[in-house]
Design a protein around this motif. Structure first.
Motif, PDB file in Angstrom:
ATOM      1  N   PHE A 182       0.828  -1.204   0.000  1.00  0.00           N
ATOM      2  CA  PHE A 182       0.000   0.000   0.000  1.00  0.00           C
ATOM      3  C   PHE A 182       0.868   1.262   0.000  1.00  0.00           C
ATOM      4  N   GLY A 183       1.839   1.305   0.902  1.00  0.00           N
ATOM      5  CA  GLY A 183       2.675   2.495   1.001  1.00  0.00           C
ATOM      6  C   GLY A 183       3.474   2.754  -0.257  1.00  0.00           C
ATOM      7  N   ALA A 184       4.100   1.705  -0.814  1.00  0.00           N
ATOM      8  CA  ALA A 184       4.890   1.875  -2.034  1.00  0.00           C
ATOM      9  C   ALA A 184       4.004   2.277  -3.212  1.00  0.00           C
ATOM     10  N   GLY A 185       2.805   1.680  -3.286  1.00  0.00           N
ATOM     11  CA  GLY A 185       1.902   2.040  -4.374  1.00  0.00           C
ATOM     12  C   GLY A 185       1.466   3.486  -4.303  1.00  0.00           C
ATOM     13  N   ALA A 186       1.141   3.945  -3.090  1.00  0.00           N
ATOM     14  CA  ALA A 186       0.726   5.338  -2.927  1.00  0.00           C
ATOM     15  C   ALA A 186       1.859   6.306  -3.269  1.00  0.00           C
ATOM     16  N   LEU A 187       3.084   5.975  -2.843  1.00  0.00           N
ATOM     17  CA  LEU A 187       4.215   6.857  -3.125  1.00  0.00           C
ATOM     18  C   LEU A 187       4.544   6.901  -4.618  1.00  0.00           C
ATOM     19  N   LEU A 188       4.561   5.737  -5.248  1.00  0.00           N
ATOM     20  CA  LEU A 188       4.975   5.674  -6.650  1.00  0.00           C
ATOM     21  C   LEU A 188       3.938   6.282  -7.584  1.00  0.00           C
TER      22      LEU A 188
END
Length: 488
Positions: A174-180
């Motif tokens: 979730f975190g990586a998807g939101a950042l990217l």
């Protein structure tokens, strides 16, 4: 599961309603937590896709790529899953823990070489771009190690850490998807595919770290476990056939009239897949009940009965222990089936009301699929429980026969149903699950009618050493490794 049962026994010894609820809650979290977290990851990524403005085609392709990769990795690892578990149990019983970790790496090496080669060929002709193909292949490789690690982690008692690993994977994705995608404005499909691969990579590192911590000594050949694959080849085929029976109806429907070609060789059937996923969740009650009722109640009688054979028990004690064990088994299987029946009936009764509040776009066809597959998965859950009991009694041939029947019936009848109206598609899997249930139940009844003869009379007089293709492969790899060391 036996380790979980051991922990639950301590909880059930405590008296009171709250203690019982705590024990059932513990079993529910341990058994269903990873599955629910996986579903949450899929749904959460789709929600993020919507926020990022991804097109419907991109969302469908992302779901197809992740789903195909997970199913492919599960199918590949299912060949070694049960023999590896048996190998681990034997090594722990013989106090040869130093041989465990080398075999873990050996199993990973074989599965990665064979699996990545086959899945890589599929990705080359699938229509995926180079970046998409590399990300799918990376996710496939990670999941092979993860599924294989879960087979080895049956020795651990740190179940909280297992759940933490799954939760860390979901949170990282979730975190990586939101950042990217949301902040860095990376392409939605590739960004979220990378995020999913990164999340499962975190789970891989945590699982491997736990294994290395639990088995610090590393000695022996990494190919030793291959001898167990030959010795218990029916176990390997049972795992493979069970997975084929469980997934074949999905793949066949993808290729049928209601299937949608998302891109190249990536297919889906949203009208069928969504009801199938939700219907599958209805069997979680049986997953929990198997651990709580069958493991906690049945296993102590099972251990007492077999210990009488090993420790020189008298005939009267053996007969009484056998009767008590089978009575408990019959009672717990009956309660398991009854709980699943009530759960399935309740879910079907409330389905129309609940689905009306969810933005899933259910139509009449999807409602029909959901009801049919709820019954099918319910039969599968109870039939699979009976199959696992056959494995307890080391009736490997009987378990393999039931799994073969399930795979053949589920795949064959689903293929046949595609010739009829789409409303009947789910009945192929339902009939296959019924075949599994009946075949396993009849075999268990026949096998336990004369259990002392099965235990004593069917054992070989002289120990047999089975050396098949997997053993020869292991010996070849061992000789090759020794030659490399000598040359170095």
């Amino acid at each position: 599961m036996a380790g979980i049962g051991f922990e639950l026994k301590k909880l059930f010894r405590r008296k009171g309603l709250l203690a019982g609820l705590r024990a059932y809650g513990c079993a529910g979290i341990l058994c269903t937590g990873p599955m629910l977290l996986g579903v949450l990851l899929q749904l959460g990524i789709l929600v993020l896709c919507g926020w990022a403005g991804a097109t419907k085609a991109e969302q469908d392709l992302l779901v197809c790529m992740v789903t195909d990769t997970l199913l492919a990795s599960l199918t590949v690892t299912s060949l070694f899953a049960m023999p590896v578990t048996r190998f681990l149990a034997d090594m722990l019983y013989e106090e040869q823990e130093q041989l465990v970790l080398p075999s873990f790496w050996g199993a990973n090496a074989l599965l990665l070489v064979g699996g990545c080669g086959l899945y890589g060929l599929f990705l080359l002709v699938s229509g995926a771009t180079l970046l998409q193909g590399l990300l799918c292949l990376a996710l496939f490789a990670e999941m092979i190690v993860n599924w294989n690690a879960m087979s080895f982690l049956t020795a651990l008692k740190d179940y909280r850490s297992v759940l933490i690993a799954f939760a860390a994977a979901v949170g990282t994705a979730f975190g990586a998807g939101a950042l990217l995608v949301l902040l860095a404005r990376a392409p939605a499909l590739e960004g979220f595919l990378f995020a999913v691969a990164l999340g499962y990579g975190v789970m891989l590192m945590l699982d491997v770290w736990r294994l290395c911590r639990y088995f610090p000594d590393r000695q022996g050949s990494p190919w030793l476990f291959l001898r167990w694959v030959d010795r218990f080849l029916p176990l390997a085929l049972t795992g493979l056939c069970t997975d084929i029976g469980l997934f074949a109806h999905l793949v066949l429907v993808w290729l049928g009239p209601i299937g949608v070609q998302v891109k190249g060789l990536f297919y889906g059937a949203p009208y069928y897949d969504v009801p199938a996923l939700l219907a599958f969740l209805s069997i979680l009650v049986t997953t929990v009940n198997f651990v709580v009722s069958v493991e906690v109640q049945f296993y102590p009688r099972y251990r007492t009965y077999y210990s009488l054979f090993n420790d020189g028990g008298v005939v009267g004690d053996i007969t009484a222990a056998g009767e008590e064990m089978l009575a408990v088994l019959n009672r717990e299987l009956f309660y398991t089936a009854l709980k699943q029946l009530f759960t399935t009936a309740g879910v079907i009764s409330l389905e129309a009301l609940v689905m009306g509040y969810l933005p899933l776009g259910f139509n009449d066809l999807m409602h029909g699929y959901f009801r049919t597959l709820c019954v099918g998965y319910g039969l599968y859950a109870v039939g699979n429980t009976v199959l696992l009991i056959l494995l307890y009694f080391t009736d490997y041939k009987g378990a393999l026969g039931a799994a073969l029947s399930f795979a053949g019936a589920a795949a064959g009848l689903t293929a046949l149903s595609l010739r009829f109206d789409p409303a009947y598609y789910g009945f192929g899997f339902l009939a296959g699950a019924a075949v599994l249930f009946l075949t396993a139940l009849l075999r268990l009844d026949r096998f336990t009618r004369n259990l002392p003869y099965r235990i004593l009379g069917q054992q070989p007089v002289v120990a047999e050493e089975k050396a098949g293709a997997f053993t020869r492969l292991g010996l070849f790899l061992e000789r090759h490794s020794l030659q490399k060391k000598e040359e170095a």
